[in-house]
Scaffold this active site. Structure first.
Site, PDB file in Angstrom:
ATOM      1  N   LYS A   1      -4.991 -10.466  -8.589  1.00 17.38           N
ATOM      2  CA  LYS A   1      -3.559 -10.142  -8.437  1.00 17.38           C
ATOM      3  C   LYS A   1      -2.695 -11.333  -8.850  1.00 17.38           C
ATOM      4  O   LYS A   1      -1.676 -11.159  -9.518  1.00 17.38           O
ATOM      5  CB  LYS A   1      -3.257  -9.748  -6.988  1.00 17.38           C
ATOM      6  CG  LYS A   1      -3.908  -8.442  -6.562  1.00 17.38           C
ATOM      7  CD  LYS A   1      -3.764  -8.235  -5.053  1.00 17.38           C
ATOM      8  CE  LYS A   1      -4.557  -7.032  -4.578  1.00 17.38           C
ATOM      9  NZ  LYS A   1      -4.738  -7.010  -3.124  1.00 17.38           N
TER      10      LYS A   1
ATOM     11  N   GLY B   1      -4.163   1.435   0.940  1.00 19.75           N
ATOM     12  CA  GLY B   1      -4.045   2.703   1.657  1.00 19.75           C
ATOM     13  C   GLY B   1      -3.679   3.835   0.724  1.00 19.75           C
ATOM     14  O   GLY B   1      -3.146   3.623  -0.371  1.00 19.75           O
TER      15      GLY B   1
HETATM   16  N1  HSE Z   1      -8.845  -4.891  -0.704  1.00 19.23           N
HETATM   17  C1  HSE Z   1      -7.459  -5.163  -0.906  1.00 19.23           C
HETATM   18  C2  HSE Z   1      -6.879  -5.816   0.320  1.00 19.23           C
HETATM   19  C3  HSE Z   1      -6.633  -3.959  -1.227  1.00 19.23           C
HETATM   20  O1  HSE Z   1      -7.571  -6.020   1.310  1.00 19.23           O
HETATM   21  O2  HSE Z   1      -5.711  -6.155   0.265  1.00 19.23           O
HETATM   22  C4  HSE Z   1      -6.754  -3.587  -2.643  1.00 19.23           C
HETATM   23  O3  HSE Z   1      -6.505  -4.686  -3.485  1.00 19.23           O
END
Ligand code: HSE
Length: 426
Positions: A205, A302
């Site tokens: 990200k 979610g």
């Molecule tokens: N697994 C990620 C989190 C959500 O725990 O934020 C999807 O990127």
């Protein structure tokens, strides 16, 4: 009103959430945006998932050709995750002129260039709001709302699983292993939690967000990464005594064209806005040259939160005849533009012999490497050896200097163990 055909690749948690939103918001989207979204095909092995949503089995298959050959399908939303077969399928769709909407951060992070080139060639759009911070509209904020700014810094809690684990450790005084087990039992963490706990998810990200923010490709290998599995309840408790909260942060900075990007656990002041972001929530703090500081907060995962970002991109793509292109695709950050030896303040906890001269010896080593100390705390001996814990907090110092000092300290005969080194962000 002409229908805009949509295909869904996968009907898992987010695929199902997306379907529910498309159905639930269809009339509103028609009325406000003049776009009639219609799900024409779904790629899914498990037909019971479609049945549960009242979807006719006639539009569910496992063959991508059913989507490629259907000219009514203009937009393809992908929920497979991982690299293959998502990459091959999406490139085929893009080359056919079908716009792609995806939440697949690993794919966008690692293969953006190939996807974007296919999109350009096919005259299609490639949209990925849901790939970063789920339902929080961070990408649209960077690309639309912040155009009048140079972005100076991104600092965020961009992984909900690790934030949930660290929040439990802090609230309940429990250690990492127990907090992880609870997170797995409640479905916040995967059976193999490493993508989240080792910081990979946050690094994907941060690479995407930093590339957008600084208009230069910041590839994954330029993002420094450290996970949370060495954090102990003791460190969190000591941090509290200093008025600090521990978070896994994604941080990137553009300082006069020099870029640094890093994911690691860090203490922040209790009164920093990110300190109040608890549980599985996410938040991103941005510093713009004109707007100053802003912060976005919300659910990073979610079915409905991520589905909300997916459907927003579908509407955005459906309304375009010419699609958005990203400038960073062909401009990669150069090694000379990269700050690998960044600066930070540091928290260092060590186990030492509780005897005269220990503190001065250790301070001497820090001094030798130019590391200046702001705070020292000694806790009384608690173990059978009679060793005490010494905790130091430093002024801003280079990573290289702290690493060199720690290596020397580890060899000192008065030090039993350097237990943890954690960055402190202000
Ligand atoms: N697994 C990620 C989190 C959500 O725990 O934020 C999807 O990127």
């Amino acid at each position: 009103m002409k229908k805009t055909g949509v295909a869904l690749l996968g009907l898992g948690v987010v695929g199902s959430g997306t379907y529910k939103i498309i159905v639930g918001q269809r009339e509103k989207i028609k009325k406000i945006y003049g776009i009639d979204l219609s799900v024409e095909h779904i790629l899914e092995r498990d037909k019971s998932k479609a049945e549960a949503l009242g979807i006719s089995p006639s539009i569910v298959s496992t063959d991508i050709e059913n989507i490629l050959k259907n000219d009514d399908i203009k937009i393809v939303a992908e929920f497979f995750g991982g690299i293959e077969p998502a990459k091959t399928f999406l490139i085929k769709c893009l080359l056919k002129g079908k716009s792609v909407v995806t939440s697949n951060k690993e794919l966008v992070c690692k293969h953006f260039k190939e996807l974007e080139h296919a999109a350009k060639k096919g005259g299609a759009g490639l949209y990925f709001e849901a790939s970063c911070v789920g339902g929080v509209p961070i990408i649209r904020t960077l690309t639309d709302a912040m155009q009048a700014n140079d972005i100076k810094e991104i600092k965020g809690i961009i992984n909900g699983t690790t934030n949930y684990i660290l929040s439990s450790m802090s609230n309940d005084g429990i250690d990492y292993a127990d907090a992880l087990k609870t997170a797995q039992r409640l479905g916040y963490a995967e059976a193999d939690p490493t993508a989240d706990t080792d910081g990979y998810d946050a690094a994907y990200k941060l690479s995407i967000l930093s590339s957008l923010a600084y208009d230069k490709h910041i590839p994954l290998e330029c993002v420094y990464r450290e996970g949370i599995n060495k954090i102990t309840a003791e460190d969190i408790a000591i941090g509290k005594e200093f008025g600090m909260t521990l978070k896994l942060l994604g941080i990137s900075k553009n300082t006069d064209g020099k870029i640094e990007a890093r994911v690691h656990p860090a203490f922040i002041d209790d009164n920093h806005p990110l300190a109040s972001v608890k549980g599985s929530f996410n938040a991103v703090h941005l510093a713009g040259s004109n707007v100053g500081d802003i912060m976005l907060y919300g659910r990073g995962a979610g079915d409905l939160p991520t589905g909300s970002a997916i459907v927003s991109d579908i509407i955005f793509a459906a309304g375009k005849t010419t699609h958005r292109r990203f400038g960073f695709v062909d401009e990669r950050v150069k090694r000379s533009d990269l700050i690998s030896d960044f600066s930070s303040e540091y928290y260092i906890r060590m186990r030492v012999k509780d005897k005269a001269g220990t503190l001065s010896k250790i301070s001497g080593i820090f001094g030798k490497f130019g590391v200046s100390i702001t705070t020292v705390l000694q806790t009384p001996p608690t173990d059978a050896n009679g060793d005490a814990s010494l905790i130091f907090i430093t002024h801003m110092t280079k990573e290289k200097a702290i690493s060199a000092a720690i290596e020397t300290i580890k060899k000192s005969d008065c030090v039993g163990e350097v237990c943890n080194v954690i960055r402190v962000e202000r």
